[in-house]
Design a protein around this motif. Structure first.
Motif, short mmCIF file in Angstrom:
data_model
loop_
_atom_site.label_atom_id
_atom_site.label_comp_id
_atom_site.label_asym_id
_atom_site.label_seq_id
_atom_site.Cartn_x
_atom_site.Cartn_y
_atom_site.Cartn_z
N SER A 99 0.84 -1.19 0.00
CA SER A 99 0.00 0.00 0.00
C SER A 99 0.88 1.25 0.00
CB SER A 99 -0.91 0.02 1.23
OG SER A 99 -1.74 -1.12 1.25
N PHE A 100 0.41 2.29 -0.70
CA PHE A 100 1.17 3.53 -0.75
C PHE A 100 0.33 4.71 -0.31
CE2 PHE A 100 3.11 7.19 -3.01
CZ PHE A 100 4.33 7.16 -2.37
N ARG A 101 -0.86 4.84 -0.90
CA ARG A 101 -1.84 5.82 -0.49
C ARG A 101 -3.18 5.11 -0.41
NH1 ARG A 101 -0.47 11.17 -4.22
NH2 ARG A 101 1.64 11.50 -3.44
N VAL A 175 0.32 15.14 25.24
CA VAL A 175 0.15 14.46 23.95
C VAL A 175 1.40 13.67 23.61
CG1 VAL A 175 -0.35 14.72 21.51
CG2 VAL A 175 -1.39 16.29 23.16
N VAL A 176 1.23 12.37 23.44
CA VAL A 176 2.31 11.48 23.02
C VAL A 176 2.04 11.04 21.58
CG1 VAL A 176 3.52 9.30 23.46
CG2 VAL A 176 2.60 10.64 25.37
N VAL A 177 3.02 11.19 20.70
CA VAL A 177 2.91 10.69 19.34
C VAL A 177 3.82 9.47 19.20
CG1 VAL A 177 3.38 11.14 16.90
CG2 VAL A 177 2.25 12.87 18.29
N LEU A 178 3.20 8.34 18.86
CA LEU A 178 3.93 7.09 18.63
C LEU A 178 4.05 6.86 17.13
CD1 LEU A 178 2.18 4.77 21.27
CD2 LEU A 178 4.28 6.12 21.54
N ASP A 179 5.23 6.50 16.70
CA ASP A 179 5.52 6.37 15.27
C ASP A 179 5.95 4.94 14.95
OD1 ASP A 179 6.26 7.01 12.58
OD2 ASP A 179 8.36 7.19 13.25
N PRO A 180 5.00 4.05 14.61
CA PRO A 180 5.39 2.70 14.20
C PRO A 180 6.14 2.76 12.87
CG PRO A 180 3.00 3.01 13.97
CD PRO A 180 3.54 4.25 14.61
N LEU A 201 3.51 -1.87 14.29
CA LEU A 201 2.15 -1.35 14.37
C LEU A 201 1.40 -2.02 15.51
CD1 LEU A 201 -0.08 0.46 13.28
CD2 LEU A 201 -0.63 -1.34 11.61
N THR A 202 1.60 -3.33 15.66
CA THR A 202 0.98 -4.05 16.77
C THR A 202 1.47 -3.51 18.11
OG1 THR A 202 0.73 -6.08 15.47
CG2 THR A 202 0.76 -6.31 17.86
N PHE A 203 2.79 -3.34 18.23
CA PHE A 203 3.35 -2.84 19.49
C PHE A 203 2.89 -1.42 19.77
CE2 PHE A 203 6.83 -0.94 22.05
CZ PHE A 203 6.66 -1.72 23.19
N THR A 222 1.24 7.76 14.12
CA THR A 222 1.51 8.34 12.80
C THR A 222 0.89 7.53 11.68
OG1 THR A 222 3.64 7.18 12.66
CG2 THR A 222 3.65 9.44 13.55
N ARG A 223 0.59 6.26 11.93
CA ARG A 223 -0.17 5.46 10.98
C ARG A 223 -1.00 4.45 11.77
NH1 ARG A 223 2.11 0.37 9.57
NH2 ARG A 223 4.17 0.03 10.46
N GLU A 224 -2.23 4.27 11.32
CA GLU A 224 -3.15 3.35 12.00
C GLU A 224 -3.30 2.04 11.24
OE1 GLU A 224 -4.81 3.66 14.79
OE2 GLU A 224 -4.73 5.79 15.33
N SER A 225 -2.66 1.93 10.07
CA SER A 225 -2.81 0.73 9.25
C SER A 225 -1.51 0.50 8.49
CB SER A 225 -3.98 0.90 8.27
OG SER A 225 -3.73 1.99 7.40
#
Length: 405
Positions: A99-101, A175-180, A201-203, A222-225
């Protein structure tokens, strides 16, 4: 560039019509057994991709390094391996896909020299709707390749994507931003049917849930999928969300020095060691790996804008890194023998947000790989990070009046 680009071939359009008549919800699937490179007698190598139905597509090349990019509207790559599409001695040395977009998939092939795609076309079987995208990869001079390379503009392709980011938070909550790390066409490290993008992403989701249970904070991913997000996009999400801290999560594979154990990195213009320098170089190539056109980007990925780093943010990032190391060690680790390191990670370049990159473990370590697969172990590490973030938040808030003075 124009002859390398097909926004919507007539065959592809017919394929979409046929497929819709058979199954309105179908997504085109790649047949790995029939797809790949073939060497034509006295002719150029040809790449063929066999699909369950026709789809709109476009083809172009990028330079520095030379890459072939094919975008599809949308393709399921399940069951396809890079080796299925390669041939020893062929013009492609490696391929990635995913996937890209939203609604679009991408294949990126590393070209073993200046090869341009020609005779591009998609044919569709009228009876079955199955389609084949074919193109010849023809050797060219570096000058010809460079002149034709570049991402085309097309009505089918959306305008430069506006990164989907959470709305700014209106209250004063922490506010915490997590970046998988990685995602989509960029899988990250891969070992024993485990890939970094899915694991992180799981972690990240597990860590988010643990942070929210701790209360009185908001957490943004930063990404949910399984979607590609550029390095610049990840930092932009943190700014848009009003992040108080940014934590990038990874589980790389690195052979130098037998890397193993949790490690926390902060930003620096020089690497703490050779292995870390190699790791930073790998991370900073994420946009190139995903087939992003960096022409005229002022070297945004390869360099780190250290001159923007504020004197206040650097010690806060180091304190955050130390707190996370202490928290993970207290949770049982295991920790790397040198758990605090630094290098020029582009994703940490925010000037005003304390930022760290955490290698939760290394997939290249059998011990770490077993741990990372274990939900119980991951829960322990998430708990250690939660305690570390809360401790850092309280200590950082207590130091704020002194910093302002």
């Amino acid at each position: 560039m124009i002859r390398q680009f097909l926004s919507l071939a007539a065959g592809a359009l017919f394929g979409v019509t046929c497929a819709m008549a058979q199954d309105l919800s179908a997504i085109a699937r790649v047949d790995p057994g029939s797809s790949g490179l073939t060497a034509e007698l006295f002719g150029p190598e040809a790449l063929a991709l066999h699909l369950s139905q026709g789809v709109p597509f476009r083809v172009f090349t990028l330079d520095a390094p030379p890459r072939l990019v094919i975008d599809f509207r949308e393709v399921d790559w399940s069951g396809v391996q890079a080796a299925d599409l390669l041939r020893d001695g062929g013009p492609l040395s490696d391929v990635r896909f995913g996937s890209f977009r939203p609604g679009w998939s991408r294949l990126v092939g590393d070209l073993d020299g200046p090869f341009v795609p020609e005779d591009i076309g998609m044919t569709v079987d009228e009876a079955t709707g199955r389609a084949v995208l074919r193109m010849a990869l023809v050797a060219a001079s570096p000058e010809v390749f460079a002149a034709q390379a570049g991402a085309p503009e097309d009505a089918l392709w959306p305008d430069p994507v506006v990164q989907e980011v959470p709305a700014p938070l209106l209250d004063e909550r922490f506010v915490v931003v997590l970046d998988p790390g990685h995602g989509g066409v960029d899988p990250g490290a891969e070992r024993e049917n485990v890939n970094e993008k899915e694991l992180m992403l799981t972690f990240a989701r597990e860590l988010r849930d643990a942070l929210l249970r701790a209360g009185d904070m908001d957490v943004v991913l930063t990404r949910e999928s399984d979607m590609f997000v550029s390095l610049e996009g990840r930092v932009a999400i943190a700014h848009h969300a009003g992040a108080d801290l940014f934590v990038s999560l990874h589980a790389d594979a690195l052979s130098e020095g037998g890397a193993q154990g949790a490690t926390v990195y902060t930003l620096s213009d020089e690497a703490s060691d050779t292995a870390t320098a190699h790791l930073a170089a790998r991370h900073n190539r994420a946009d190139i790996i995903a087939g992003t056109d960096l022409t005229g980007s002022d070297d945004q990925v390869a360099s780190v804008l250290l001159d923007l780093a504020r004197q206040e943010t650097e010690p806060r990032s180091k304190a955050l890194a130390q707190a996370i190391v202490d928290g993970l060690a207290a949770a049982g680790g295991p920790m790397n023998r040198r758990p605090l390191r630094y290098a020029g990670f582009s994703v940490l370049k925010s000037a005003d947000i304390p930022s760290v990159l955490v290698e939760v473990g290394f997939l290249s370590s059998a011990r770490d790989l077993d741990n990372l697969r274990d939900p119980t172990w991951r829960a322990g590490m998430a708990g250690g990070m939660v305690r570390a973030i809360l401790a850092w938040r309280d200590a950082d808030e207590a130091r704020r009046p002194l910093v302002r003075q």
